[in-house]
Design an enzyme around this catalytic site. Structure first.
Site, short mmCIF file in Angstrom:
data_model
loop_
_atom_site.label_atom_id
_atom_site.label_comp_id
_atom_site.label_asym_id
_atom_site.label_seq_id
_atom_site.Cartn_x
_atom_site.Cartn_y
_atom_site.Cartn_z
N HIS A 155 -4.35 -11.07 1.10
CA HIS A 155 -4.35 -9.92 2.04
C HIS A 155 -2.93 -9.44 2.35
O HIS A 155 -2.66 -8.94 3.43
CB HIS A 155 -5.03 -10.28 3.37
CG HIS A 155 -6.34 -10.99 3.21
ND1 HIS A 155 -7.54 -10.32 3.12
CD2 HIS A 155 -6.64 -12.31 3.10
CE1 HIS A 155 -8.53 -11.21 2.99
NE2 HIS A 155 -8.01 -12.42 2.96
N SER A 276 19.65 7.81 -6.60
CA SER A 276 19.15 8.99 -5.92
C SER A 276 20.23 10.07 -5.96
O SER A 276 21.42 9.76 -5.90
CB SER A 276 18.83 8.64 -4.47
OG SER A 276 18.88 9.79 -3.66
#
Ligand code: ARG
Length: 466
Positions: A155, A276
């Site tokens: 999970h 970037s």
């Protein structure tokens, strides 16, 4: 030049010409088309369906064409209908009227599926080599990280300590199954369809076994209608490719997470990262993200062909021409993804200390406290309850279980002794999980041996396919 002009009074509309043409997609099968034609024409000569001299002349012409395409002397003409038409008309242009005998006893319907199967057989071998290459890198990385403790998750919550090696070997199991699916797909498609004609074979005395032997097929197809309308092999290959991409995509997702500042479990090499245009600090896991994204494309290819085929009556329908664009796209995408992913995995740096730190937080050794109590005689459910209370206490105090003094442990249960500290030490937590398949170093070493064995066996199996 068209292969079917005779019945028509008007030329085809130029839009239809474009619409109908598949050569931009199927030109990559030029070699398979020529090899198929060579086998066909040899058989025509052997069976005296056409004169031997014609068969020999056609074969020589085809061989010349193959060489000239490969040298770039012959350029494949984009305005041809498909690669089959192009090769046949080039042949007649080269050798004259004998070239017109090549298509005796054959249809493009059995020809196209033969070519696609020949192409796919090679493509599957090369794909399996891509997966093997990834397996070898996984093996190497797993060997280097047998003692690298990390948190295992369920999970997305920290669950129990494992090792990075154990985690990597989970993926090698997936790729093992992928390899066995590739080989399985190969075996099922290894049936030679030529001789099925348009749909109902032919009136000539064709020797289909001779062609199969010549082209290296294991057997021939049994029903001519099925032969020309079967695309199961392409769909099966697409489903194998989708599964591979799904595995790569899950792995990519983990790599993206592990490379975050929050996790910092790994650092990607500069060679496999991008920056970037605006944020100077960024180092992005674009390769992993693209693999994850491209997975969608490959699923799309599978759905394309399933949908194309779902309403088609027997036998060949032109809809089926759409098969190759999907198939080739998926093959190209999966192969490039596997190669690039392998490079990224091979060059990434493992931050062992951060992994270890990650495992020491989040109470990954809580189960071990419960197991400790069970081994000293408590029922598991009772032990679970006690450890739940311990964890709650630790959360409130902002400490880890290991910080508790023996006295504090004893407040929760008098059973605790000094040896609790040994039992919850992360190394011991991992080493104690010595069940077959588990994370202990000896169990992982067994998994490594089995992986190596499977790599060797698969390599041998691939060699036998050639
Ligand atoms: N280009 C076609 C394809 O890829 C070849 C088969 C054409 N057959 C026909 N009857 N028009 O499916």
């Amino acid at each position: 030049m068209k292969l079917w002009g005779g019945r028509f009074e008007k030329g085809v509309n130029s839009l239809v010409n474009d619409f109908n043409s598949s050569i931009r997609v199927d030109s990559r099968m030029y070699k398979e088309d020529i090899l198929g034609s060579l086998a066909h024409v040899k058989m025509l000569g052997e069976q005296n369906i056409i004169p031997k001299e014609d068969s020999t002349k056609i074969a020589a012409g085809l061989e010349t064409i193959l060489k000239r395409i490969e040298k770039g002397v012959i350029k494949i003409d984009d305005s041809s209908e498909d690669i089959h038409s192009f090769i046949e008309s080039t042949l007649t242009y080269y050798i004259g009227d004998e070239g017109k005998k090549l298509h005796t006893g054959r249809s493009r319907n059995d020809q196209v599926t033969l070519d696609t199967k020949l192409y796919l057989k090679n493509a599957l071998i090369s794909l399996s080599n891509d997966v093997i290459n990834l397996q070898e890198i996984l093996y190497k990385k797993a060997c280097e990280n047998v003692n690298t403790i990390m948190p295992g998750y369920t999970h997305m919550q920290k669950a129990q300590p494992i090792t990075f090696s154990h985690h990597l070997l989970a993926y090698s199991e997936m790729f093992k199954r992928d390899l066995s699916r590739i080989l399985d797909c190969y075996k099922r498609l290894d049936e030679m369809p030529l001789g099925s004609g348009a749909l109902a074979t032919s009136t000539y005395n064709l020797d289909r076994h001779m062609i199969a032997k010549d082209l290296g097929f294991a057997q021939i197809t049994i029903n001519s209608l099925d032969s020309v309308s079967d695309r199961d092999y392409a769909i099966e290959a697409l489903s194998v490719l989708s599964m591979i991409m799904m595995h790569l995509s899950r792995f990519s997702e983990e790599i993206i997470l592990w490379a975050t500042n929050e996790f910092s479990f790994i650092e990607l090499s500069d060679e496999y990262s991008t920056g970037s245009s605006i944020m100077p600090q960024k180092k992005n896991p674009d390769v992993a993200e693209l693999v994850r994204g491209k997975t969608g494309r490959v699923y799309g290819d599978l759905i394309t062909l399933l949908t194309v085929m779902k309403g088609l009556p027997l036998a060949y329908n032109k809809d089926m021409q759409e098969d190759k664009e999907a198939l080739f796209d998926a093959l190209d995408t999966a192969s490039l993804s596997l190669k690039t992913f392998a490079g990224m995995l091979n060059t990434l740096k493992v931050n062992k200390d951060n992994m270890r730190k990650g495992a020491s937080l989040g109470f990954t050794n809580a189960t071990d406290v419960a197991d400790y109590l069970v081994k000293k005689g408590l029922a598991f459910r009772t032990a679970h309850e006690i450890v739940g209370a311990i964890v709650l206490h630790c959360i409130k105090e902002n400490i880890v279980i290991d910080d508790l003094s023996l006295e504090e442990f004893k407040n929760f249960s008098p059973i605790f002794e000094e040896d609790i500290y040994e039992a919850i030490d992360l190394v011991n937590c991992v080493e104690e999980r010595n069940v077959f398949g588990g994370p202990s170093s000896s169990s992982v070493k067994t998994q490594l041996e089995l992986l190596l064995e499977s790599i060797t066996k698969t390599k041998e199996a691939i060699k036998c396919l050639k």
